[in-house]
Each structure stands twice: as structure tokens, then as C-alpha cells.
Design an enzyme around this catalytic site. Sequence first.
Site, PDB file in Angstrom:
ATOM      1  NE  ARG A  45     -47.118  24.376 -32.667  1.00 47.87           N
ATOM      2  CZ  ARG A  45     -46.483  23.402 -33.260  1.00 47.87           C
ATOM      3  NH1 ARG A  45     -45.590  23.636 -34.194  1.00 47.87           N
ATOM      4  NH2 ARG A  45     -46.733  22.158 -32.946  1.00 47.87           N
ATOM      5  N   GLY A  46     -51.294  29.201 -33.968  1.00 48.22           N
ATOM      6  CA  GLY A  46     -51.741  29.983 -35.125  1.00 48.22           C
ATOM      7  C   GLY A  46     -51.829  31.486 -34.954  1.00 48.22           C
ATOM      8  CG  ASP A 105     -62.603  25.099 -39.934  1.00 47.32           C
ATOM      9  OD1 ASP A 105     -63.632  24.418 -40.054  1.00 47.32           O
ATOM     10  OD2 ASP A 105     -61.727  25.099 -40.813  1.00 47.32           O
ATOM     11  CE  LYS A 133     -61.464  27.737 -43.778  1.00 49.03           C
ATOM     12  NZ  LYS A 133     -60.967  26.361 -43.898  1.00 49.03           N
ATOM     13  CB  VAL A 155     -56.652  30.004 -45.554  1.00 48.21           C
ATOM     14  CG1 VAL A 155     -57.726  30.433 -46.531  1.00 48.21           C
ATOM     15  CG2 VAL A 155     -57.239  29.789 -44.158  1.00 48.21           C
ATOM     16  CG  ASP A 161     -50.068  24.535 -39.504  1.00 47.27           C
ATOM     17  OD1 ASP A 161     -51.117  24.958 -38.975  1.00 47.27           O
ATOM     18  OD2 ASP A 161     -49.727  23.349 -39.457  1.00 47.27           O
ATOM     19  NE  ARG A 167     -47.468  26.799 -37.320  1.00 49.86           N
ATOM     20  CZ  ARG A 167     -48.663  26.447 -36.875  1.00 49.86           C
ATOM     21  NH1 ARG A 167     -49.640  27.328 -36.835  1.00 49.86           N
ATOM     22  NH2 ARG A 167     -48.899  25.226 -36.456  1.00 49.86           N
TER      23      ARG A 167
END
Length: 183
Positions: A45-46, A105, A133, A155, A161, A167
Site C-alpha cells: 500500500r505504501g 529497506d 535506506k 519513518v 505507515d 500514511r
Amino acid sequence: MSQPEYVIDQMISAKSIAARIEALAREIRTAFAGTEKLVVVGLLRGSFVFIADLVRELDLPVEVDFLEASSYGEAMESSREVRILKDLRGQIAGRDVLLVEDIVDTGFTLDHVVKLLQSRNPKRLETIALLDKPTRREVDVKATWTGFEIPDEFVVGYGIDYGQRDRNLPYIGKVRFTEPAAG
Ligand code: PRP
């Protein structure tokens, strides 16, 4: 699940994000100049906020599609197992594709999804991540385009989220826990 108390310190402003997206969109437009139609795939969803802003800066014929993957669930640590919860609606064989990710990540998610999409034989597949990152990387993968490299901070915002909260913040913020750790 209860969450410890925290506050959010702004890390990247909405204005900085918008300026970076404009610059990235110019690079993408040049890279895919002449495309019949670019399939822009948002990884849910990000990425939902990022893809919405990015496509509106892209002066190219685009088709928007979504794939939902999850490796964190409610946890703060990656499960290192990427589950595909929703597949694309359209076909990508022989087509130009841009995969849009909010953050890289450990790299497990991007690596898994790139391999999945490559197996469908697109003409060309490139990737873009708003945040990276690099110090957290466990899988050797890098997006074609990166918005911002950030340190190993937790973050939230702009689609990202913490336990399905935050979000909707218009900026990227850093989570700072205010509750002392138990024990
Ligand atoms: C988050 C984020 C990336 C992924 C990056 O997704 O949106 O897709 O983790 O982490 P990695 O590089 O360690 O794999 P999450 O599983 O939390 O799902 P969400 O996008 O629905 O929040």
C-alpha cells in the site's frame, strides 16, 4: 495491538518531495521518450501517495496498475517473506514498465517483485523508490531512480505507515518514541 507513545519529527517536507518528484519525472520522461504507453505499477500500500503525485508530473502516455505485496504486516521487522496479496490487472509482456516503490529497506520486497515482473517478459522494466535506506540492505538491489537516501530511522507519512497509522501525513516524518521501554 497497542502501540507505544511517539511523536513525529518532520524529516522531508512536502515541498522538498514535490521538487524532487518534478526532477525525477523529467528523467523518467527522457528515459521512456517514444514509449507507446508506460505501465506505471504502484506497489501497495505504501506507494499510493507517491504514484499519484508522480504520474501527474509524467508527460507520457501512461497506464496505471497496482500490485499489493506485504512483508512487514504489523511488525517492525521484515519477515523476509514477500507475500503477493493482489496481482496486476493487466498484462506487461512486451511493454515498458515502471515499478513504483515507497521505500527500499532490506531490499527483499523490491528484489522479489522485480523478479516476478521480469518473469513476465516486459520489454523494459525500471524501478523508482522515493526513499532508500542503503545501510539496511540485506539483498543486493537498487532502484533505477531514488528520491532520497535516508539514514536508518523509522519513518512514516506520504504513504508510509506505523501500524497502519500516519500514511496520510503530507511529509516524511521520523518516529521518536516518548515512552520508556518496558522493563
Ligand atoms: C514496506 C514498504 C516496502 C517494503 C520495503 O511494505 O512499503 O514495500 O516494506 O521493505 P524491504 O526493503 O525491507 O522489503 P509493507 O510490507 O510494510 O507493506 P505496505 O506497503 O502495505 O505498508
